[in-house]
Design an enzyme around this catalytic site. Structure first.
Site, PDB file in Angstrom:
ATOM      1  N   LYS A  83      44.830 -41.296  42.491  1.00  0.00           N
ATOM      2  CA  LYS A  83      43.775 -41.395  43.514  1.00  0.00           C
ATOM      3  C   LYS A  83      43.758 -40.085  44.292  1.00  0.00           C
ATOM      4  O   LYS A  83      44.799 -39.639  44.793  1.00  0.00           O
ATOM      5  CB  LYS A  83      44.126 -42.545  44.449  1.00  0.00           C
ATOM      6  CG  LYS A  83      42.965 -43.386  44.898  1.00  0.00           C
ATOM      7  CD  LYS A  83      43.517 -44.502  45.763  1.00  0.00           C
ATOM      8  CE  LYS A  83      42.448 -45.416  46.251  1.00  0.00           C
ATOM      9  NZ  LYS A  83      42.962 -46.336  47.269  1.00  0.00           N
TER      10      LYS A  83
HETATM   11  C1  E4P Z   1      40.549 -48.662  48.292  1.00  0.00           C
HETATM   12  O1  E4P Z   1      41.035 -48.168  47.314  1.00  0.00           O
HETATM   13  C2  E4P Z   1      41.161 -48.647  49.618  1.00  0.00           C
HETATM   14  O2  E4P Z   1      42.549 -48.777  49.464  1.00  0.00           O
HETATM   15  C3  E4P Z   1      40.742 -49.821  50.479  1.00  0.00           C
HETATM   16  O3  E4P Z   1      39.732 -50.568  49.871  1.00  0.00           O
HETATM   17  C4  E4P Z   1      40.507 -49.473  51.895  1.00  0.00           C
HETATM   18  O4  E4P Z   1      40.150 -50.657  52.589  1.00  0.00           O
HETATM   19  P1  E4P Z   1      40.155 -50.764  54.186  1.00  0.00           P
HETATM   20  O5  E4P Z   1      38.948 -50.054  54.693  1.00  0.00           O
HETATM   21  O6  E4P Z   1      40.091 -52.241  54.432  1.00  0.00           O
HETATM   22  O7  E4P Z   1      41.433 -50.138  54.666  1.00  0.00           O
END
Ligand code: E4P
Length: 220
Positions: A83
């Site tokens: 990522k």
């Molecule tokens: C995605 O890969 C992220 O880890 C995640 O969806 C972020 O979500 P949040 O905005 O609830 O922290």
């Protein structure tokens, strides 16, 4: 539509994977910090539980260190998707990693312009953050719709739209309606998708009526 679990909590993943609902997992540095565990160990355990893509995020912001971190993460398992944030260095790393046969999830995407860049960099997944846009009174779901429309104009684009920052079952349904390939969500949202008060009350009625028959299916 594929379902990814958005967590670094191995017990949550085990429970949902056992039902057969987990096609992959996404983690981020905040989720790893919340787990209180060593990052590489957690990712290894998750990869042992889930065959699909497991997103593990680099924490460097410069290309060279991102690539070194990506190497460590990719060594954990072939199903690690590195990522990277939507930055110039992140896009460069995306191009390099996918060019080398690895999977990349480009994260922290908040505009259609950014999604186009992620696709151009050959991302495996692009992660628009629906909930965080909603939090700022922007229509997060409209972004998913926009990206889906744009990608549909270019059939050569292989990048999958991964609806992220999902906060409710309605987000999942809307993302599916708009053609997102993947929704990543906390375990709580998967649980909310399973339960419905009418399913619960309907089951109670069926069971009490069945008890009145005195029968058992197992006894034939
Ligand atoms: C995605 O890969 C992220 O880890 C995640 O969806 C972020 O979500 P949040 O905005 O609830 O922290």
């Amino acid at each position: 539509m594929k379902f990814f679990l958005d967590t670094a909590d191995v017990s949550e993943i085990r429970a949902m994977a056992d039902i057969g609902l987990v096609d992959g997992v996404t983690t981020n540095p905040t989720l790893v910090a919340r787990s209180g565990r060593k990052f590489v160990e957690v990712v290894r355990e998750i990869c042992d539980l889930v065959r699909g893509p497991v997103s593990a995020e680099v924490t460097a912001t410069d290309f060279d260190t991102m690539m070194r971190e990506a190497e460590v993460l990719r060594r954990i398992s072939p199903n690690v998707a590195v990522k990277v944030p939507l930055t110039a260095d992140g896009l460069k790393a995306c191009r390099a990693i996918t060019g080398d046969g690895g999977m990349v999830n480009v994260t922290l995407v908040f505009s259609a312009a950014q999604a186009i860049l992620a696709a151009k960099a050959g991302a495996t997944f692009v992660s628009p953050f629906v909930g965080r846009l909603d939090d700022l009174s922007h229509d997060g779901m409209a972004l998913i719709d926009d990206i889906a429309t744009i990608f549909a104009n270019y059939p050569a684009i292989q990048t999958e739209i991964l609806a992220a920052s999902i906060r409710s079952p309605l987000h999942v349904v809307d993302a599916a309606r708009m053609g997102a390939h993947v929704a990543t969500m906390p375990a709580k949202v998967m649980e909310q998708m399973i339960s419905h008060p009418l399913t619960r009350s309907g089951l109670e009625t069926f069971l009490s009526d069945w008890a009145k028959t005195g029968q058992s299916i197992l006894e034939g």
